[in-house]
Design a protein around this motif. Structure first.
Motif, mmCIF file in Angstrom:
data_model
loop_
_atom_site.group_PDB
_atom_site.id
_atom_site.type_symbol
_atom_site.label_atom_id
_atom_site.label_comp_id
_atom_site.label_asym_id
_atom_site.label_seq_id
_atom_site.Cartn_x
_atom_site.Cartn_y
_atom_site.Cartn_z
ATOM 1 N N HIS A 119 0.884 -0.990 -0.101
ATOM 2 C CA HIS A 119 -0.454 0.002 -0.118
ATOM 3 C C HIS A 119 0.792 1.283 0.043
ATOM 4 N N VAL A 170 3.175 4.297 -2.684
ATOM 5 C CA VAL A 170 3.340 4.994 -3.655
ATOM 6 C C VAL A 170 5.032 5.707 -3.573
ATOM 7 N N LEU A 186 6.869 6.866 -6.233
ATOM 8 C CA LEU A 186 7.050 7.448 -7.710
ATOM 9 C C LEU A 186 8.170 8.389 -8.261
ATOM 10 N N ASN A 204 0.499 -4.822 -3.590
ATOM 11 C CA ASN A 204 -1.180 -3.352 -3.290
ATOM 12 C C ASN A 204 0.247 -2.581 -3.523
ATOM 13 N N ASN A 205 1.262 -2.069 -4.110
ATOM 14 C CA ASN A 205 1.676 -0.728 -4.191
ATOM 15 C C ASN A 205 1.814 -0.320 -5.410
ATOM 16 N N ILE A 206 1.685 1.193 -6.340
ATOM 17 C CA ILE A 206 2.040 2.096 -6.746
ATOM 18 C C ILE A 206 3.225 1.701 -7.842
ATOM 19 N N MET A 219 5.208 4.660 -9.893
ATOM 20 C CA MET A 219 5.214 4.823 -11.543
ATOM 21 C C MET A 219 6.071 5.999 -11.352
ATOM 22 N N ASN A 256 0.065 -5.184 -8.153
ATOM 23 C CA ASN A 256 1.352 -3.671 -7.801
ATOM 24 C C ASN A 256 0.658 -2.991 -8.971
ATOM 25 N N ASN A 257 0.389 -1.690 -9.077
ATOM 26 C CA ASN A 257 0.035 -0.768 -9.972
ATOM 27 C C ASN A 257 1.767 -0.495 -10.383
ATOM 28 N N ILE A 258 2.689 -0.572 -11.613
ATOM 29 C CA ILE A 258 3.212 -1.193 -12.259
ATOM 30 C C ILE A 258 3.203 -0.228 -13.603
ATOM 31 N N TYR A 259 3.231 1.255 -13.378
ATOM 32 C CA TYR A 259 2.838 1.933 -14.976
ATOM 33 C C TYR A 259 3.951 3.109 -15.259
#
Length: 201
Positions: free
Chosen positions: A143, A145, A147, A166-168, A170, A191-194
């Protein structure tokens, strides 16, 4: 008996309050900028009043915060250290912090892994989170972020075995997540990896 220690009410510096705290105590830190480098204390909870306005500035004099197993830290901005938070064979619980603008890694973990939850790791010159030879079955990277860091969002080096979920990750300047072959037992899931420089990782 457990105490509540107030900064700057009882001690003007966070480090002095930590030096006078015992396991079970809670240190509450009022809003403001504290120009110091601190080491957490086992069993002591260190809590800022507000994560955006309660600031520990390391002045590029080494790690801003040195981790200690069994310690807990939350609701701070940790900035301007060589590393923001450095944990060498230590596993504190770090949550609800902003770790930003540090000269090297935002959060570095060697051998043992801190529990990192609900943090923002932003704009550090090297990786946001570095786990090197870190192993843990009960501490997670979750959890957060992560970036706009200078290298990877999460770098897994050496025989690392952790869970990142459940991390971002970015807009980091190289990889969202970098894992060398020795880190093959690590779980990176949900995870969201973008928008990282290398979009495939």
């Amino acid at each position: 008996m457990a105490r509540i220690i107030n900064v700057p009410g009882e001690f003007s510096k966070i480090g002095d309050a930590l030096g006078n705290a015992d396991a079970g105590d809670t240190i509450k830190v009022a809003r403001g900028t504290y120009n110091e480098n601190i080491t957490l204390v086992m069993g002591v909870i260190l809590k800022g009043e507000d994560p955006l306005t309660t600031i520990i500035d390391g002045g590029r004099n080494g790690p801003t915060v040195m981790g200690t197993s069994g310690a807990e830290m939350s609701h701070f901005t940790v900035r301007n250290g060589l590393e923001g938070i450095l944990c060498e064979n230590a596993a504190p619980y770090i949550h609800h912090c902003y770790v930003m603008d540090n000269h090297a890694t935002g959060i570095g973990a060697f051998i043992s892994l801190p529990h990192l939850r609900n943090n923002v790791v932003y704009g550090n010159r090297w990786s946001g989170i570095l786990a090197w030879g870190a192993k843990s079955l009960d501490a997670y990277i979750e959890h957060n972020v992560v970036l706009r860091n200078g290298y990877s969002g999460l770098a897994l080096k050496g025989p690392t075995n952790v869970v990142a979920r459940n991390n971002i990750f970015m807009e980091n300047h190289y990889y969202g997540v970098f894992a060398d072959p020795a880190a093959g037992q690590t779980k990176v899931e949900y995870n969201n990896i973008y928008k990282n420089y290398y979009p495939f990782n």
